[in-house]
Write an enzyme that holds these catalytic residues in place. Sequence first.
Site, PDB file in Angstrom:
ATOM      1  N   GLU A   1     -12.656  -0.780  -4.834  1.00  0.00           N
ATOM      2  CA  GLU A   1     -12.167   0.249  -3.914  1.00  0.00           C
ATOM      3  C   GLU A   1     -13.074   1.464  -4.045  1.00  0.00           C
ATOM      4  O   GLU A   1     -12.926   2.261  -4.973  1.00  0.00           O
ATOM      5  CB  GLU A   1     -10.721   0.644  -4.211  1.00  0.00           C
TER       6      GLU A   1
ATOM      7  N   GLU B   1      -4.608  -3.044  -9.960  1.00  0.00           N
ATOM      8  CA  GLU B   1      -4.655  -1.882 -10.851  1.00  0.00           C
ATOM      9  C   GLU B   1      -3.541  -1.960 -11.904  1.00  0.00           C
ATOM     10  O   GLU B   1      -2.812  -0.993 -12.159  1.00  0.00           O
ATOM     11  CB  GLU B   1      -4.564  -0.584 -10.049  1.00  0.00           C
TER      12      GLU B   1
END
Length: 583
Positions: free
Chosen positions: A234, A158
């Site tokens: 995710e 991320e």
Amino acid sequence: MPTFEIGEHDFLLDGEPRQVLSGALHYFRVHPDLWADRIRKARLMGLNTIETYVAWNFHAPERGVFDTTGPRDLGRFLDLVAAEGMHAIVRPGPYICAEWDNGGLPAWLFAEEGVGIRRHEPTYMAAVAEYYAALMPIVAPRQVADGGPVILVQVENEYGAYGDDKDYLRALVDLTREHGITVPLITCDQANDGMLERGGLPELHRTATFGSRSPERLATLRRHQPTGPLMCMEYWNGWFDSWGLPHHVAAPEANATDLDALLSTGASVNLYMFHGGTNLGLTNGANDKGWFLPITTSYDYDAPLAEHGAVTPKYHAMREALGRHAPVPEDLPAASPAGPVLEVALDRQVPLSGLLPERLAGWDHLPTTDEMGQWSGFTVYRTRVEAEDRVLTVAEVRDRALVLHDGEVVGLLSRRDGVRSVPLPPRAGELTLVLENEGRVNYGPRLGEAKGLIGPARTATRELTGWQAGALPLDAEDLVSHLAGAVAVDPEAPVPGPVLRAGSFVSLAGRDHFLRLDGFTKGLVWVNGTLLGRYSAAGPTRTLYVPGPVVRVQNELVVLELHAASTGTARFVEAPDLGPVDV
């Protein structure tokens, strides 16, 4: 030779389209004797892949060390994935977030002068190169082309939520490839245009993270990934808990419905989490967005497979959704047995004074724990005060410190509560502070900050500059030494702390246990020398999970109570209680 590639529209396994149905399972949050059980239960739910982060600091507590033994044996974990006929996705960071201490980055790294974290800076990149040189030889021979399970490796994590240094990302790619990683490399970012742009490279395959409105989020990803398979790296089917807040849950039916919508697009998925596990020991991270919030010991995450490995209603709902898109095994996991119910009399005691080291290093200023090379745990600070001092105040406390005057507790400094000052008795004496590092921040701009007491430290009349400081030893060997001097006490009476309490119990070896400490306030728990983690009356968690492999027939329970307890008796109950729910 087996192959795994990124095709025009799909992942391709040996040239055939492959929808990756993955579940997150962190080896470092599960007792190694339970890895095979958790992996098998993932397959029985209908998953074909296991994803795991690699926590750099879990393997490298000090620079020059890379431990791969016992619970750190990533190679064995990946071999067990392969033995179950499943594939693996490895996400080595170097930053992982994961609600893990310091986001997986070693605290010693930040002590390097001039280090530039998560960017293309020489000091940082040299450390990352050492990490990859130790890690990648474990992963490389276990790639799919060599008959192993690994099909994807992630670059950073991320990153678009943190930075946009493309040279840094390319350097990580080069390091990864130099160590023989040939499988496709991926990035993951939240399904946000800005983050997807900042966190990726044209030569890397982008994936997204989200927990709802899957078709909409995948459309956002498609704008940045015009060809190739779509994947939610995710899929947030639950959430983590913080001390003092409610237990998070997500409705199984809503999760399953949205998962079905995601899979109906042909996209691949990684459930975060399939099985959360436990922040054993002192490994939990913390968040700080203006309010410091340490993560709980339990990382149950409201996942399909509960913290103790039990199948949940969410497991069944998601299994049904997966079964609409791929074959699901006929077998189901057996029900998890109830935990033994018993009481433990904590009838031996060592006061905090019996734990404190006599000799500490001298300092001419108030040092942080990082200056001492003390990366986690408890630290002792000591100095002298005079009658006219009357108050202690520090610039900042990270994170919580008991304040003692001549051995008596007179106050508490607390980062979470914003308390930086305590009154002192109007007499001269020895001032001792016992500081707890409650977990390093794992996300955001405070990543990597130093821990401990942040100076200056002042009284009503002066600045305190002459200090002694050092670690409070609490390893398993230290406990044995501490308890050698324990005295017998009444376990039914209230407990004046801070104090170390111990008691013995007989139970079923290998059986999961669930410990309740009703009436206790805050501290740490060990069973047979294994530090289970922290407990707190602030909740939400009301039980601590004791993995079966830790339990023997004859056992010893040790509790470090930092404040006081209404009783000296602990209880084991038949099922976990993760606390009141956020509805």
